[in-house]
Design a protein around this motif. Structure first.
Motif, PDB file in Angstrom:
ATOM      1  N   MET A   1      28.241-167.224  -8.244  1.00  0.00           N
ATOM      2  CA  MET A   1      29.404-167.267  -7.389  1.00  0.00           C
ATOM      3  C   MET A   1      30.675-167.181  -8.243  1.00  0.00           C
ATOM      4  O   MET A   1      30.728-167.716  -9.340  1.00  0.00           O
ATOM      5  N   LEU A   2      31.659-166.512  -7.709  1.00  0.00           N
ATOM      6  CA  LEU A   2      32.952-166.360  -8.363  1.00  0.00           C
ATOM      7  C   LEU A   2      34.015-167.040  -7.500  1.00  0.00           C
ATOM      8  O   LEU A   2      34.008-166.890  -6.277  1.00  0.00           O
ATOM      9  N   VAL A   3      34.885-167.795  -8.129  1.00  0.00           N
ATOM     10  CA  VAL A   3      36.001-168.427  -7.435  1.00  0.00           C
ATOM     11  C   VAL A   3      37.263-167.667  -7.832  1.00  0.00           C
ATOM     12  O   VAL A   3      37.499-167.428  -9.019  1.00  0.00           O
ATOM     13  N   ARG A   4      38.049-167.302  -6.845  1.00  0.00           N
ATOM     14  CA  ARG A   4      39.284-166.535  -7.087  1.00  0.00           C
ATOM     15  C   ARG A   4      40.466-167.373  -6.643  1.00  0.00           C
ATOM     16  O   ARG A   4      40.522-167.867  -5.512  1.00  0.00           O
ATOM     17  N   ILE A   5      41.420-167.535  -7.549  1.00  0.00           N
ATOM     18  CA  ILE A   5      42.651-168.272  -7.274  1.00  0.00           C
ATOM     19  C   ILE A   5      43.807-167.308  -7.475  1.00  0.00           C
ATOM     20  O   ILE A   5      43.897-166.663  -8.522  1.00  0.00           O
ATOM     21  N   VAL A   6      44.665-167.195  -6.475  1.00  0.00           N
ATOM     22  CA  VAL A   6      45.822-166.303  -6.561  1.00  0.00           C
ATOM     23  C   VAL A   6      47.075-167.122  -6.254  1.00  0.00           C
ATOM     24  O   VAL A   6      47.148-167.811  -5.237  1.00  0.00           O
ATOM     25  N   LYS A   7      48.041-167.047  -7.160  1.00  0.00           N
ATOM     26  CA  LYS A   7      49.329-167.721  -6.991  1.00  0.00           C
ATOM     27  C   LYS A   7      50.367-166.689  -6.571  1.00  0.00           C
ATOM     28  O   LYS A   7      50.510-165.648  -7.230  1.00  0.00           O
ATOM     29  N   MET A   8      51.075-167.003  -5.492  1.00  0.00           N
ATOM     30  CA  MET A   8      52.087-166.081  -4.962  1.00  0.00           C
ATOM     31  C   MET A   8      53.381-166.837  -4.737  1.00  0.00           C
ATOM     32  O   MET A   8      53.380-167.919  -4.145  1.00  0.00           O
TER      33      MET A   8
ATOM     34  N   SER B   1      39.987-165.355 -11.917  1.00  0.00           N
ATOM     35  CA  SER B   1      38.596-165.439 -11.481  1.00  0.00           C
ATOM     36  C   SER B   1      37.943-166.466 -12.380  1.00  0.00           C
ATOM     37  O   SER B   1      37.957-166.338 -13.604  1.00  0.00           O
ATOM     38  N   VAL B   2      37.391-167.507 -11.763  1.00  0.00           N
ATOM     39  CA  VAL B   2      36.856-168.627 -12.535  1.00  0.00           C
ATOM     40  C   VAL B   2      35.450-168.983 -12.061  1.00  0.00           C
ATOM     41  O   VAL B   2      35.039-168.637 -10.946  1.00  0.00           O
ATOM     42  N   ASP B   3      34.731-169.684 -12.923  1.00  0.00           N
ATOM     43  CA  ASP B   3      33.432-170.256 -12.570  1.00  0.00           C
ATOM     44  C   ASP B   3      33.621-171.725 -12.247  1.00  0.00           C
ATOM     45  O   ASP B   3      34.361-172.432 -12.959  1.00  0.00           O
ATOM     46  N   LYS B   4      32.976-172.178 -11.195  1.00  0.00           N
ATOM     47  CA  LYS B   4      33.030-173.591 -10.849  1.00  0.00           C
ATOM     48  C   LYS B   4      32.170-174.348 -11.842  1.00  0.00           C
ATOM     49  O   LYS B   4      31.000-174.012 -12.054  1.00  0.00           O
ATOM     50  N   VAL B   5      32.730-175.351 -12.480  1.00  0.00           N
ATOM     51  CA  VAL B   5      32.012-176.135 -13.472  1.00  0.00           C
ATOM     52  C   VAL B   5      31.465-177.402 -12.847  1.00  0.00           C
ATOM     53  O   VAL B   5      30.346-177.828 -13.138  1.00  0.00           O
ATOM     54  N   ALA B   6      32.248-178.026 -11.973  1.00  0.00           N
ATOM     55  CA  ALA B   6      31.799-179.256 -11.305  1.00  0.00           C
ATOM     56  C   ALA B   6      32.469-179.328  -9.946  1.00  0.00           C
ATOM     57  O   ALA B   6      33.592-178.837  -9.754  1.00  0.00           O
TER      58      ALA B   6
END
Length: 98
Positions: free
Chosen positions: A1-8, A90-95
């Motif tokens: 799974m990929l987590v996507r965070i976008v700051k606007m 794009s980040v990986d969930k660690v915990a």
């Protein structure tokens, strides 16, 4: 799974337009193939800054969305409303604790 965070960051006078547009497309984004989760956050100290937080099955699914007509339509309405360049990770969930 990929987590996507976008700051606007938006021009304050454009915030309502952004929120209206987001409300119209949020279900389509969330139900795009490979998207399992979508949230929108607003900074408490700087209310012109927003973040989207989404879960994708894979980078391939995220890229399919980023090259889709849906994304092109969303982006064409959102991009002119910014007052700063958006940032994305794009980040990986660690915990995860609930």
């Amino acid at each position: 799974m990929l987590v996507r965070i976008v700051k606007m960051s938006f021009e304050p006078s454009n915030i309502e337009e952004f929120l209206t547009n987001f409300d119209q497309v949020k279900d389509k984004i969330r139900h795009f193939e490979g998207c399992n989760f979508l949230e929108l956050y607003r900074d408490k100290q700087q209310p012109h800054i927003f973040f989207t937080y989404s879960y994708w099955d894979s980078e391939m699914h995220l890229n399919q969305y980023r090259h889709s007509d849906l994304f092109k339509g969303v982006w064409s309405k959102t991009k002119p409303l910014f007052n700063a360049k958006p940032e994305a990770w794009s980040v990986d969930k660690v915990a995860s604790l609930t």
